[in-house]
Write a protein that holds these residues in place. Structure first.
Motif, PDB file in Angstrom:
ATOM      1  N   TYR A   1      -2.995  25.757  18.443  1.00 55.19           N
ATOM      2  CA  TYR A   1      -4.366  25.542  17.997  1.00 55.19           C
ATOM      3  C   TYR A   1      -4.478  25.346  16.485  1.00 55.19           C
ATOM      4  O   TYR A   1      -5.577  25.362  15.942  1.00 55.19           O
ATOM      5  CB  TYR A   1      -5.246  26.710  18.459  1.00 55.19           C
ATOM      6  CG  TYR A   1      -5.238  26.807  19.964  1.00 55.19           C
ATOM      7  CD1 TYR A   1      -5.943  25.881  20.730  1.00 55.19           C
ATOM      8  CD2 TYR A   1      -4.471  27.761  20.621  1.00 55.19           C
ATOM      9  CE1 TYR A   1      -5.905  25.937  22.116  1.00 55.19           C
ATOM     10  CE2 TYR A   1      -4.435  27.816  21.999  1.00 55.19           C
ATOM     11  CZ  TYR A   1      -5.152  26.906  22.742  1.00 55.19           C
ATOM     12  OH  TYR A   1      -5.108  26.949  24.113  1.00 55.19           O
ATOM     13  N   GLN A   2      -3.379  25.122  15.812  1.00 55.93           N
ATOM     14  CA  GLN A   2      -3.385  24.851  14.378  1.00 55.93           C
ATOM     15  C   GLN A   2      -4.042  23.499  14.137  1.00 55.93           C
ATOM     16  O   GLN A   2      -3.826  22.560  14.893  1.00 55.93           O
ATOM     17  CB  GLN A   2      -1.940  24.830  13.864  1.00 55.93           C
ATOM     18  CG  GLN A   2      -1.775  24.967  12.393  1.00 55.93           C
ATOM     19  CD  GLN A   2      -2.231  26.307  11.877  1.00 55.93           C
ATOM     20  OE1 GLN A   2      -3.089  26.338  11.019  1.00 55.93           O
ATOM     21  NE2 GLN A   2      -1.690  27.389  12.375  1.00 55.93           N
ATOM     22  N   SER A   3      -4.841  23.401  13.089  1.00 59.67           N
ATOM     23  CA  SER A   3      -5.459  22.109  12.808  1.00 59.67           C
ATOM     24  C   SER A   3      -5.646  21.935  11.311  1.00 59.67           C
ATOM     25  O   SER A   3      -5.733  22.903  10.556  1.00 59.67           O
ATOM     26  CB  SER A   3      -6.815  21.989  13.515  1.00 59.67           C
ATOM     27  OG  SER A   3      -7.730  22.925  12.982  1.00 59.67           O
ATOM     28  N   ALA A   4      -5.695  20.673  10.915  1.00 59.66           N
ATOM     29  CA  ALA A   4      -5.959  20.293   9.539  1.00 59.66           C
ATOM     30  C   ALA A   4      -6.284  18.807   9.547  1.00 59.66           C
ATOM     31  O   ALA A   4      -5.842  18.082  10.445  1.00 59.66           O
ATOM     32  CB  ALA A   4      -4.753  20.574   8.641  1.00 59.66           C
ATOM     33  N   PRO A   5      -7.034  18.337   8.563  1.00 58.92           N
ATOM     34  CA  PRO A   5      -7.397  16.926   8.542  1.00 58.92           C
ATOM     35  C   PRO A   5      -6.168  16.005   8.499  1.00 58.92           C
ATOM     36  O   PRO A   5      -5.266  16.210   7.698  1.00 58.92           O
ATOM     37  CB  PRO A   5      -8.207  16.783   7.248  1.00 58.92           C
ATOM     38  CG  PRO A   5      -8.668  18.160   6.927  1.00 58.92           C
ATOM     39  CD  PRO A   5      -7.608  19.081   7.447  1.00 58.92           C
ATOM     40  N   GLY A   6      -6.145  15.037   9.404  1.00 54.59           N
ATOM     41  CA  GLY A   6      -5.115  14.014   9.376  1.00 54.59           C
ATOM     42  C   GLY A   6      -3.751  14.427   9.869  1.00 54.59           C
ATOM     43  O   GLY A   6      -2.801  13.657   9.770  1.00 54.59           O
ATOM     44  N   ARG A   7      -3.622  15.639  10.404  1.00 56.64           N
ATOM     45  CA  ARG A   7      -2.327  16.114  10.896  1.00 56.64           C
ATOM     46  C   ARG A   7      -2.487  16.709  12.280  1.00 56.64           C
ATOM     47  O   ARG A   7      -3.561  17.170  12.637  1.00 56.64           O
ATOM     48  CB  ARG A   7      -1.748  17.181   9.967  1.00 56.64           C
ATOM     49  CG  ARG A   7      -1.258  16.602   8.666  1.00 56.64           C
ATOM     50  CD  ARG A   7      -1.194  17.661   7.593  1.00 56.64           C
ATOM     51  NE  ARG A   7      -2.547  17.789   7.062  1.00 56.64           N
ATOM     52  CZ  ARG A   7      -2.952  18.794   6.313  1.00 56.64           C
ATOM     53  NH1 ARG A   7      -2.136  19.768   5.998  1.00 56.64           N
ATOM     54  NH2 ARG A   7      -4.181  18.841   5.859  1.00 56.64           N
ATOM     55  N   THR A   8      -1.384  16.744  13.014  1.00 62.85           N
ATOM     56  CA  THR A   8      -1.398  17.372  14.324  1.00 62.85           C
ATOM     57  C   THR A   8      -0.355  18.478  14.375  1.00 62.85           C
ATOM     58  O   THR A   8       0.675  18.414  13.706  1.00 62.85           O
ATOM     59  CB  THR A   8      -1.100  16.358  15.450  1.00 62.85           C
ATOM     60  OG1 THR A   8       0.209  15.796  15.245  1.00 62.85           O
ATOM     61  CG2 THR A   8      -2.134  15.245  15.481  1.00 62.85           C
ATOM     62  N   ALA A   9      -0.665  19.472  15.177  1.00 59.66           N
ATOM     63  CA  ALA A   9       0.255  20.575  15.442  1.00 59.66           C
ATOM     64  C   ALA A   9       0.223  20.823  16.940  1.00 59.66           C
ATOM     65  O   ALA A   9      -0.740  20.457  17.615  1.00 59.66           O
ATOM     66  CB  ALA A   9      -0.153  21.828  14.681  1.00 59.66           C
ATOM     67  N   GLY A  10       1.256  21.447  17.434  1.00 62.63           N
ATOM     68  CA  GLY A  10       1.285  21.776  18.846  1.00 62.63           C
ATOM     69  C   GLY A  10       2.542  22.518  19.198  1.00 62.63           C
ATOM     70  O   GLY A  10       3.502  22.560  18.417  1.00 62.63           O
ATOM     71  N   ALA A  11       2.512  23.122  20.376  1.00 64.05           N
ATOM     72  CA  ALA A  11       3.681  23.821  20.906  1.00 64.05           C
ATOM     73  C   ALA A  11       3.857  23.374  22.347  1.00 64.05           C
ATOM     74  O   ALA A  11       2.900  23.420  23.136  1.00 64.05           O
ATOM     75  CB  ALA A  11       3.501  25.330  20.820  1.00 64.05           C
ATOM     76  N   VAL A  12       5.044  22.914  22.674  1.00 61.67           N
ATOM     77  CA  VAL A  12       5.341  22.437  24.017  1.00 61.67           C
ATOM     78  C   VAL A  12       6.713  22.947  24.441  1.00 61.67           C
ATOM     79  O   VAL A  12       7.570  23.211  23.591  1.00 61.67           O
ATOM     80  CB  VAL A  12       5.318  20.881  24.092  1.00 61.67           C
ATOM     81  CG1 VAL A  12       3.936  20.334  23.756  1.00 61.67           C
ATOM     82  CG2 VAL A  12       6.377  20.269  23.219  1.00 61.67           C
ATOM     83  N   PRO A  13       6.942  23.072  25.754  1.00 59.77           N
ATOM     84  CA  PRO A  13       8.277  23.465  26.199  1.00 59.77           C
ATOM     85  C   PRO A  13       9.277  22.329  26.044  1.00 59.77           C
ATOM     86  O   PRO A  13       8.904  21.156  25.919  1.00 59.77           O
ATOM     87  CB  PRO A  13       8.060  23.801  27.690  1.00 59.77           C
ATOM     88  CG  PRO A  13       6.834  23.064  28.086  1.00 59.77           C
ATOM     89  CD  PRO A  13       5.991  22.939  26.856  1.00 59.77           C
ATOM     90  N   THR A  14      10.543  22.682  26.057  1.00 59.65           N
ATOM     91  CA  THR A  14      11.627  21.709  25.923  1.00 59.65           C
ATOM     92  C   THR A  14      11.433  20.528  26.866  1.00 59.65           C
ATOM     93  O   THR A  14      11.616  19.377  26.478  1.00 59.65           O
ATOM     94  CB  THR A  14      12.986  22.387  26.181  1.00 59.65           C
ATOM     95  OG1 THR A  14      13.176  23.419  25.215  1.00 59.65           O
ATOM     96  CG2 THR A  14      14.128  21.412  26.119  1.00 59.65           C
ATOM     97  N   SER A  15      11.067  20.816  28.102  1.00 62.84           N
ATOM     98  CA  SER A  15      10.927  19.764  29.116  1.00 62.84           C
ATOM     99  C   SER A  15       9.863  18.733  28.776  1.00 62.84           C
ATOM    100  O   SER A  15       9.892  17.610  29.279  1.00 62.84           O
ATOM    101  CB  SER A  15      10.625  20.379  30.485  1.00 62.84           C
ATOM    102  OG  SER A  15       9.373  21.070  30.436  1.00 62.84           O
ATOM    103  N   GLU A  16       8.911  19.072  27.899  1.00 60.78           N
ATOM    104  CA  GLU A  16       7.827  18.152  27.560  1.00 60.78           C
ATOM    105  C   GLU A  16       8.021  17.446  26.215  1.00 60.78           C
ATOM    106  O   GLU A  16       7.169  16.656  25.811  1.00 60.78           O
ATOM    107  CB  GLU A  16       6.490  18.893  27.562  1.00 60.78           C
ATOM    108  CG  GLU A  16       6.068  19.342  28.949  1.00 60.78           C
ATOM    109  CD  GLU A  16       4.727  20.051  28.956  1.00 60.78           C
ATOM    110  OE1 GLU A  16       3.944  19.898  27.993  1.00 60.78           O
ATOM    111  OE2 GLU A  16       4.477  20.782  29.937  1.00 60.78           O
TER     112      GLU A  16
END
Length: 183
Positions: free
Chosen positions: A164-179
């Protein structure tokens, strides 16, 4: 997407998967296997793999504990960044390595979740990178004796807030290895 100009590429950043760092880490074998899978997939997709290796007073450069775990082999052509601070960007050539490869998106795996991983993902994000944390490919040692939560909780919390991290013009995320997609 990234706020960095002309940086459309993705790189896999493998942080501190060294014998003395992950020797007794939570789910060590599973995490190392996931990282090995990511390395193989990145190489297969011609995505740069950048290795980060820590040293300090407790982890002497050149010692056996300083070496990467035997399950992970760095190709001689892949960049190796030596660091002595938590954030892999601090006082290193990591930014130059990534800029030369046109990288604006980092896929991050390694150790330790509550130290170098956390510092580096935040450091990358504030510097303008898009950052994907691989939620089942980072780990840490038990620090409950010093008042920290159990490692499984540290990992879960890191994954939760990074989704759920956010900032203008950037993306963050957490996904499992399989994804994780390197296509």
């Amino acid at each position: 997407m990234t706020t960095l100009d002309n940086r459309p590429q993705t790189a896999l950043l493998v942080i501190d998967v060294q014998k003395g760092v992950v020797g007794d880490a939570h789910q060590r074998d599973e995490v190392v296997a996931n990282i090995a899978s990511l390395v193989d997939r990145a190489r297969g997709a011609a995505v740069p793999v950048v290795w980060v290796q820590h040293h300090d007073d407790h982890l002497e450069q050149g010692s056996d504990d300083w070496q990467y775990v035997p399950e992970l082999e760095r190709d001689a052509a892949e960049p190796l960044v030596h660091k002595s601070h938590g954030d892999a960007f601090e006082d290193t050539d990591l930014e130059e390595v990534l800029a030369a490869a046109g990288v604006g998106h980092l896929v991050v795996a390694g150790a330790e979740s509550d130290a170098c991983i956390r510092s580096t993902i935040h450091g990358a994000f504030t510097r303008g990178y898009d950052v994907t944390l691989v939620e089942d490919a980072h780990t840490a040692g038990d620090k409950t004796a010093w008042g920290a939560p159990p490692v499984a909780d540290v990992i879960a919390h890191t994954n939760l807030y990074w989704k759920y991290q956010s900032a203008p013009g950037r993306t963050a995320g957490a996904v499992p290895t399989s994804e994780v997609g390197f296509g």
